[in-house]
Design a protein around this motif. Structure first.
Motif, mmCIF file in Angstrom:
data_model
loop_
_atom_site.group_PDB
_atom_site.id
_atom_site.type_symbol
_atom_site.label_atom_id
_atom_site.label_comp_id
_atom_site.label_asym_id
_atom_site.label_seq_id
_atom_site.Cartn_x
_atom_site.Cartn_y
_atom_site.Cartn_z
ATOM 1 N N ARG A 5 0.828 -1.203 0.000
ATOM 2 C CA ARG A 5 0.000 0.000 0.000
ATOM 3 C C ARG A 5 0.859 1.248 0.000
ATOM 4 O O ARG A 5 0.429 2.331 0.362
ATOM 5 N N GLU A 59 -13.476 5.682 -9.739
ATOM 6 C CA GLU A 59 -12.319 5.408 -10.589
ATOM 7 C C GLU A 59 -11.489 6.662 -10.798
ATOM 8 O O GLU A 59 -10.255 6.611 -10.874
ATOM 9 N N GLN A 62 -9.427 7.213 -7.803
ATOM 10 C CA GLN A 62 -8.300 6.284 -7.803
ATOM 11 C C GLN A 62 -7.199 6.749 -8.759
ATOM 12 O O GLN A 62 -6.004 6.609 -8.461
ATOM 13 N N PRO A 289 -6.173 -0.730 1.550
ATOM 14 C CA PRO A 289 -7.508 -1.291 1.804
ATOM 15 C C PRO A 289 -8.366 -0.434 2.719
ATOM 16 O O PRO A 289 -9.582 -0.632 2.787
ATOM 17 N N PRO A 292 -11.737 4.399 0.935
ATOM 18 C CA PRO A 292 -13.089 3.947 0.563
ATOM 19 C C PRO A 292 -13.254 3.495 -0.877
ATOM 20 O O PRO A 292 -14.227 2.802 -1.172
ATOM 21 N N ASP A 293 -12.334 3.869 -1.761
ATOM 22 C CA ASP A 293 -12.516 3.506 -3.172
ATOM 23 C C ASP A 293 -11.734 2.266 -3.580
ATOM 24 O O ASP A 293 -11.717 1.907 -4.759
ATOM 25 N N ASN A 294 -11.102 1.623 -2.636
ATOM 26 C CA ASN A 294 -10.335 0.417 -2.967
ATOM 27 C C ASN A 294 -11.265 -0.787 -2.925
ATOM 28 O O ASN A 294 -11.361 -1.507 -1.947
ATOM 29 N N HIS A 295 -11.976 -0.977 -4.021
ATOM 30 C CA HIS A 295 -12.858 -2.138 -4.127
ATOM 31 C C HIS A 295 -12.967 -2.494 -5.604
ATOM 32 O O HIS A 295 -12.647 -1.708 -6.480
ATOM 33 N N HIS A 296 -13.406 -3.715 -5.859
ATOM 34 C CA HIS A 296 -13.535 -4.203 -7.225
ATOM 35 C C HIS A 296 -15.001 -4.470 -7.522
ATOM 36 O O HIS A 296 -15.730 -5.013 -6.687
ATOM 37 N N LYS A 297 -15.418 -4.059 -8.706
ATOM 38 C CA LYS A 297 -16.780 -4.337 -9.166
ATOM 39 C C LYS A 297 -16.713 -5.235 -10.400
ATOM 40 O O LYS A 297 -15.933 -4.971 -11.304
#
Length: 298
Positions: A5, A59, A62, A289, A292-297
């Motif tokens: 990170r 995105e 990010q 992690p 808040p925007d560290n996620h996968h869709k």
């Protein structure tokens, strides 16, 4: 990919007196956000702007974080280069090959390509990295290809060519193994005439078929059998593989050292980030992690 990170803690205030909005904190010094905003504006106004994420989306945030980390990496290495007395100069950008970019991670790779200071620090911190000859020899042994068997010179309705048996349909290769030069064989939909058996090692396993003979304009093809060099004529000396199990013209030792240098630089960079950088909210490492925007869709 990127490694971890980024190592730096998100503990820096987002603004500083006399500076305004802050990109991050390096060795306790606030870095103005202006360079980040300039680069983002250049991207939005550039020829590939249509490929960028919609403004205000996760995105897009990010992307902002990613560009911020590139700038922070450059600033960190500029400070390190100055501390070491390195001459970064004004060298133009470079391009890494795909393997090197993946091994460095996208952020470090982008900084390396665009910043002479990053490249100077890379050279300095990895100058003493070496790969022991035993490891090079072990790699060669583990990745060596078995000796190639004899090849065939064939004629088919599509023309004449040299082929490795492994590159042919199994049924046709089986029929040709029992044929003698001049014999035509048919196996299923394939028909071929065996013109000659070539010496062992031709082309290597899985080598592509190579056409030869006269070109459409009547001249000889430069890669035809009459022009193909004989293995006995291959030069000796520096172009030949070394006999010490480490060096050699195959470039294995050099490639392994390059990979080891990249690993060493990433480790140095992660350590330097952790001890010298403080990130600000909203400009965390994109792989953090906790942001808040560290996620996968999907």
């Amino acid at each position: 990919m990127d490694h971890g990170r980024g190592g730096a803690a998100v503990t820096g205030p987002p603004e500083a007196p006399g500076v305004g909005p802050v990109l991050g904190w390096l060795d306790g010094r606030p870095l103005p956000r202006a360079e980040l905003d300039r680069r983002l504006a250049a991207l939005r106004g550039g020829p590939r702007s249509a490929a960028l994420p919609a403004p205000g989306s996760a995105e897009d945030r990010q992307l902002t974080r990613w560009v911020a980390q590139v700038v922070l990496t450059e600033e960190l290495c500029a400070a390190e280069a100055a501390a070491r007395g390195l001459d970064a100069g004004d060298a133009p950008p470079v391009r890494l090959d795909q393997r090197a970019a993946v091994e460095l991670g996208s952020i470090a790779a982008a900084a390396f390509e665009g910043s002479a200071a990053v490249r100077a620090v890379y050279d300095a911190v990895t100058a003493d990295v070496e790969v022991p000859p035993g490891e090079v020899a072990a790699y060669r042994a583990a990745t060596a290809r078995p000796p190639a068997g004899p090849g065939w010179r064939l004629r088919t309705p599509d023309g004449e060519f040299d082929a490795d048996p492994a590159s042919l349909p199994r049924e046709l290769a089986g029929a040709l193994r029992s044929a003698v030069p001049g014999q035509t064989v048919t196996a299923g939909p394939w028909t071929a005439t065996l013109l000659a058996t070539l010496p062992g090692g031709y082309g290597g396993a899985g080598a592509a078929a190579r056409p030869y003979g006269p070109a459409p304009d009547g001249t000889d093809r430069p890669d035809g059998p009459a022009d193909a060099p004989d293995a006995a004529d291959a030069p000796d000396g520096p172009a030949a593989a070394g006999s010490d199990g480490a060096a050699g013209s195959d470039g294995v030792a050099e490639r392994l050292r390059d990979a080891a240098r990249r690993v060493a630089f990433v480790r140095w960079l992660d350590h330097a980030r952790a001890h010298r950088l403080r990130l600000v909210p909203g400009l965390e490492h994109p792989g953090d992690p906790a942001q808040p925007d560290n996620h996968h869709k999907h």
